[in-house]
Design an enzyme around this catalytic site. Structure first.
Site, PDB file in Angstrom:
ATOM      1  N   GLY A  12       0.829  -1.187  -0.102  1.00 50.30           N
ATOM      2  CA  GLY A  12       0.079   0.185   0.002  1.00 50.30           C
ATOM      3  C   GLY A  12       0.858   1.178   0.019  1.00 50.30           C
ATOM      4  O   GLY A  12       1.918   1.291   0.607  1.00 50.30           O
ATOM      5  N   GLY A 116       6.368  -3.475   3.551  1.00 53.51           N
ATOM      6  CA  GLY A 116       6.168  -3.639   5.020  1.00 53.51           C
ATOM      7  C   GLY A 116       6.512  -5.230   5.165  1.00 53.51           C
ATOM      8  O   GLY A 116       7.429  -5.874   4.335  1.00 53.51           O
ATOM      9  N   THR A 139       5.271   1.384   5.975  1.00 61.80           N
ATOM     10  CA  THR A 139       3.949   0.908   6.228  1.00 61.80           C
ATOM     11  C   THR A 139       3.267   2.024   7.279  1.00 61.80           C
ATOM     12  O   THR A 139       4.007   2.328   8.152  1.00 61.80           O
ATOM     13  CB  THR A 139       3.586  -0.250   6.873  1.00 61.80           C
ATOM     14  OG1 THR A 139       2.214  -0.296   7.219  1.00 61.80           O
ATOM     15  CG2 THR A 139       4.150  -0.460   8.422  1.00 61.80           C
ATOM     16  N   ASP A 141       0.975   1.602   9.288  1.00 60.64           N
ATOM     17  CA  ASP A 141       0.791   0.776  10.581  1.00 60.64           C
ATOM     18  C   ASP A 141       1.851   0.845  11.382  1.00 60.64           C
ATOM     19  O   ASP A 141       1.382   0.521  12.876  1.00 60.64           O
ATOM     20  CB  ASP A 141       0.378  -0.548  10.235  1.00 60.64           C
ATOM     21  CG  ASP A 141      -0.951  -0.876   9.694  1.00 60.64           C
ATOM     22  OD1 ASP A 141      -1.565   0.466   9.223  1.00 60.64           O
ATOM     23  OD2 ASP A 141      -1.592  -1.782   9.412  1.00 60.64           O
ATOM     24  N   ARG A 176     -21.657  15.636  21.222  1.00 60.74           N
ATOM     25  CA  ARG A 176     -21.651  14.403  20.817  1.00 60.74           C
ATOM     26  C   ARG A 176     -20.550  13.491  21.094  1.00 60.74           C
ATOM     27  O   ARG A 176     -19.538  14.256  21.500  1.00 60.74           O
ATOM     28  CB  ARG A 176     -21.558  14.495  19.171  1.00 60.74           C
ATOM     29  CG  ARG A 176     -22.892  14.771  18.735  1.00 60.74           C
ATOM     30  CD  ARG A 176     -22.748  15.188  16.984  1.00 60.74           C
ATOM     31  NE  ARG A 176     -24.225  15.301  16.442  1.00 60.74           N
ATOM     32  CZ  ARG A 176     -24.276  15.893  15.374  1.00 60.74           C
ATOM     33  NH1 ARG A 176     -23.304  16.268  14.671  1.00 60.74           N
ATOM     34  NH2 ARG A 176     -25.347  16.092  14.852  1.00 60.74           N
ATOM     35  N   MET A 183      -6.337   3.392  10.661  1.00 59.26           N
ATOM     36  CA  MET A 183      -5.729   2.321  10.009  1.00 59.26           C
ATOM     37  C   MET A 183      -4.985   1.581  11.242  1.00 59.26           C
ATOM     38  O   MET A 183      -4.706   1.958  12.222  1.00 59.26           O
ATOM     39  CB  MET A 183      -5.043   2.578   8.836  1.00 59.26           C
ATOM     40  CG  MET A 183      -5.657   2.803   7.513  1.00 59.26           C
ATOM     41  SD  MET A 183      -4.702   2.992   6.074  1.00 59.26           S
ATOM     42  CE  MET A 183      -5.857   2.610   4.934  1.00 59.26           C
ATOM     43  N   GLU A 236      -8.853   0.200  13.182  1.00 54.99           N
ATOM     44  CA  GLU A 236      -9.722  -0.737  12.303  1.00 54.99           C
ATOM     45  C   GLU A 236      -9.570  -2.378  12.781  1.00 54.99           C
ATOM     46  O   GLU A 236     -10.554  -3.007  12.523  1.00 54.99           O
ATOM     47  CB  GLU A 236      -9.272  -0.710  10.842  1.00 54.99           C
ATOM     48  CG  GLU A 236      -7.846  -1.463  10.657  1.00 54.99           C
ATOM     49  CD  GLU A 236      -7.334  -0.946   9.113  1.00 54.99           C
ATOM     50  OE1 GLU A 236      -8.149  -0.810   8.137  1.00 54.99           O
ATOM     51  OE2 GLU A 236      -5.979  -1.194   9.111  1.00 54.99           O
ATOM     52  N   ARG A 283     -21.250   9.985  16.632  1.00 57.19           N
ATOM     53  CA  ARG A 283     -21.001   9.947  15.028  1.00 57.19           C
ATOM     54  C   ARG A 283     -19.783   9.243  14.802  1.00 57.19           C
ATOM     55  O   ARG A 283     -18.802   9.351  15.614  1.00 57.19           O
ATOM     56  CB  ARG A 283     -21.105  11.223  14.389  1.00 57.19           C
ATOM     57  CG  ARG A 283     -22.557  12.007  14.440  1.00 57.19           C
ATOM     58  CD  ARG A 283     -23.314  11.744  13.585  1.00 57.19           C
ATOM     59  NE  ARG A 283     -24.601  12.615  13.431  1.00 57.19           N
ATOM     60  CZ  ARG A 283     -25.629  12.580  13.925  1.00 57.19           C
ATOM     61  NH1 ARG A 283     -25.754  11.594  14.964  1.00 57.19           N
ATOM     62  NH2 ARG A 283     -26.378  13.242  13.954  1.00 57.19           N
TER      63      ARG A 283
END
Ligand code: F6P
Length: 380
Positions: A12, A116, A139, A141, A176, A183, A236, A283
């Site tokens: 990616g 990665g 990466t 991450d 809220r 990610m 995620e 939200r």
């Protein structure tokens, strides 16, 4: 003496790919070495598709540019490569010998693999087949083993931080709960660090299975202190204490050929649960590919440049089969063998899976302690 090298950007995209490419190319030019780039990562290696980079206008003025000027491939694994036949059938084949031939025929003395854990696993496997490789850890991450930081990560954290700042105003104005899904498939670095830098109240990461009631309690305590809004950051890949995470099958991807499972959906789920448990409106915003795109931060530009220059230095020292790393804040290198860890068998389970040697947030990490000290709820 090495004379001719090639760069391969794979996986990616992240901000910083081009800065690494530039640094390798410029260090090569300083030392009179020809520098080439494979087009679209490992796919270019299979198809023998490469271009000259030094002196090429395409490679000029790229330090601030997102993406990769030579492209990149996800799920192109030369040991288990997807081949589409004329009759429409698909087979997965080991094309590594073809790659070795291509590199030898082109006369490349070293291939730089920017990527990665999955990319570096293939690099290690090619090294064992006689190709000189040097890896550079990429990466968003930040989960490549043996290094404290990958290029692209700092930009992702900056983007996430800005998102939290912007969500803060809506949270405060409309009383809220604003949830931000970021990610991080197996590692929660982005969520943890951006929660600290953005002043979030709750951070849920894959390494700490969360109890949604604990997160709701933290928010209710804030309500009791007249703080009628809260900011929640969730990776995620976050997992509830019941072992639930939110994934879906990636279409058309063979399980062995790469990331067969995609993560996504945890943010809206957490928002709904927190709304039900606290009575505050909630939200969710999913940040997605915003984290990987666009111009790199100054930090990522410098890190990428250091990594690229170091990689070329290692090539000139003929120190192959290694990954450039930062350890104890210092630029260094480690054997790819150490990076690949438990994922040893050639062509077996690829990177990007729980079986690979990804670098996770440890429970005693200083970021975890800092988050707890300032009252960020980690869902446990
Ligand atoms: O590993 C980096 C990463 O951005 C993950 O955080 C994310 O789940 C995945 O890649 C998505 O990749 P793709 O480009 O295949 O959708």
């Amino acid at each position: 003496m090495i004379k001719k090298v090639a760069i391969l950007a794979n996986g990616g995209d992240v901000s910083g790919f081009n800065a690494v490419i530039r640094a390798i190319m410029k260090t090569a030019m300083t030392n009179g070495i020809e520098c080439y780039g494979y087009i679209d990562g490992y796919r270019g290696l299979v198809e023998n598709n490469y271009i000259r980079l030094d002196g090429n206008p395409l490679a000029s003025g790229i330090i601030a540019k997102g993406g990769s000027i030579i492209g990149s491939s996800t799920n192109a694994i030369v040991f288990h490569y997807k081949v589409e036949h004329e009759d429409g059938s698909v087979t997965y084949e080991d094309l590594s010998d073809q790659c070795v031939r291509n590199v030898k025929e082109a006369g490349f003395d070293c291939i730089f693999t920017l990527g990665g854990d999955s990319t570096q696993k293939s690099a290690r496997d090619l090294f064992l087949k006689g190709i000189n490789v040097i890896g550079v850890p990429k990466t968003v991450d930040n989960d490549v083993a043996c290094t404290e930081i990958t290029f692209g990560y700092n930009t992702a954290v900056s983007v996430a931080t800005e998102a939290i700042d912007r969500l803060h105003t809506t949270a405060e104005t409309h009383h809220r709960i604003m949830v931000l899904e970021v990610m991080g498939r197996f590692a929660g670095w982005i969520a943890l660090e951006s929660a600290i830098s953005g002043g979030a109240d709750v951070a849920l990461i894959p390494e700490i299975p969360y109890d949604i009631n604990k997160a709701a309690e933290a928010i209710k305590k804030r309500i009791a202190r007249n703080k009628k809004f809260s900011l929640v950051v969730v990776s995620e890949g976050a997992i509830s204490k019941d072992g639930e995470n939110e994934t879906y099958a990636a279409e058309g991807v063979d399980a062995k050929a790469g990331i067969s499972v995609k993560f996504g959906g945890i943010g809206p789920k957490v928002a709904k649960q927190l709304q039900d448990l606290t009575g505050l409106e909630a939200r969710c915003t999913v940040l997605g590919y915003m984290q990987r795109g666009g111009t790199p931060t100054a930090y990522d530009r410098v890190l990428s440049t250091k990594y690229g220059a170091k990689a070329m230095e290692l090539a000139m020292e003929e120190k192959f089969g290694v990954l450039t790393v930062i350890q104890n804040g210092k630029l260094s290198s480690v054997p790819l063998e150490e990076v690949i860890g438990n994922n040893k068998e050639i062509g077996a389970v690829q990177g990007g899976t729980v079986d690979s040697n990804v670098r996770l947030v440890t429970l005693d990490h200083e970021l975890v302690r800092t988050a707890r000290d300032i009252g960020i709820c980690l869902g446990d």
